[in-house]
Design a protein around this motif. Sequence first.
Motif, mmCIF file in Angstrom:
data_model
loop_
_atom_site.group_PDB
_atom_site.id
_atom_site.type_symbol
_atom_site.label_atom_id
_atom_site.label_comp_id
_atom_site.label_asym_id
_atom_site.label_seq_id
_atom_site.Cartn_x
_atom_site.Cartn_y
_atom_site.Cartn_z
ATOM 1 N N GLU A 121 -3.183 -3.047 6.552
ATOM 2 C CA GLU A 121 -3.888 -2.193 5.603
ATOM 3 C C GLU A 121 -5.329 -2.050 6.061
ATOM 4 O OE1 GLU A 121 -3.340 -4.350 1.982
ATOM 5 O OE2 GLU A 121 -1.449 -3.354 1.511
ATOM 6 N N GLN A 122 -5.971 -0.992 5.605
ATOM 7 C CA GLN A 122 -7.361 -0.734 5.978
ATOM 8 C C GLN A 122 -8.264 -0.993 4.777
ATOM 9 O OE1 GLN A 122 -8.255 3.293 7.353
ATOM 10 N NE2 GLN A 122 -9.252 2.397 9.150
ATOM 11 N N THR A 123 -9.297 -1.788 4.987
ATOM 12 C CA THR A 123 -10.242 -2.067 3.913
ATOM 13 C C THR A 123 -11.179 -0.890 3.724
ATOM 14 O OG1 THR A 123 -11.900 -3.057 5.376
ATOM 15 C CG2 THR A 123 -10.159 -4.519 4.540
ATOM 16 N N ASN A 180 -4.026 -7.921 7.695
ATOM 17 C CA ASN A 180 -2.586 -8.071 7.532
ATOM 18 C C ASN A 180 -2.183 -7.670 6.121
ATOM 19 O OD1 ASN A 180 -1.545 -9.199 10.077
ATOM 20 N ND2 ASN A 180 -2.904 -10.916 9.615
ATOM 21 N N ARG A 181 -1.107 -6.917 6.017
ATOM 22 C CA ARG A 181 -0.644 -6.456 4.714
ATOM 23 C C ARG A 181 0.029 -7.590 3.949
ATOM 24 N NH1 ARG A 181 4.479 -2.641 3.981
ATOM 25 N NH2 ARG A 181 5.382 -4.695 4.361
#
Length: 248
Positions: A178-180, A187-188
């Motif tokens: 995932e992208q912050t 890591n998702r």
Amino acid sequence: MIENGKRVKTGAYGFSNLELKTPVTPDTVFEIGSITKQFTATCILLLAQDGKLSVDDPVSKYLTNTPSNWSKITLRHLLTHTSGIKNYTRLDGFELRQHLTQAQFIEKIGALPLDFQPGDKWVYCNTGFNLLGYVVENVSGKNYWDFLHERILGPLGMSATTNREPRNILPGRADGYEQTSSGALVNRDYDLTDIFSAGAIVSTVGDLAKWNAALNSEKILSEASRQEMWTPVKLNDGSLHQYGFAWW
């Protein structure tokens, strides 16, 4: 790339694991998310072809202990996101770790009010496709994954396509990220909603090419079933929404 039903080029790019710098290959196994819904809709249509159900049957015919406000909801409503049932995404209590049974899932989601009357609106709803997965199990008498393999994956030779269950060892599985808000990758969290027949399939580009080819033939579904799947849904006011059975 597919031309005239045949693969002419297969490419792979990037990493399947950023920590190990493992490259993606044509055999890398990815979660396909809501493309899963195409397969669930096809399972329902196969049962319809078998004469075991009609897409215009009420869902209460095949699921037990459904709430009274579901009495007018049909399988067609579930297939077209027009049921009015709340989407479980981002609702507490539906996480993968809960391992809800069919009865628990229906009781939990059924306790919530409908967002609108069946057929009045189109609102994307993962919940409906979980319920369709239960219908497949109840009507066929088989586990959803077993039915899927017997009627679709096996006949098409889609040997890498299966359940994304995190605890299973799946050779070649890509890790999820995932992208912050700052743009960093993390890591998702594996414990997302238990998406079951709404989005839990993993597959490869090669297997999906086989699926694509099957949709251009009558190997799995008849021409009439495929046309029904790809027909825009008509709402109660007579207007059309450009969505069929799991297809835009």
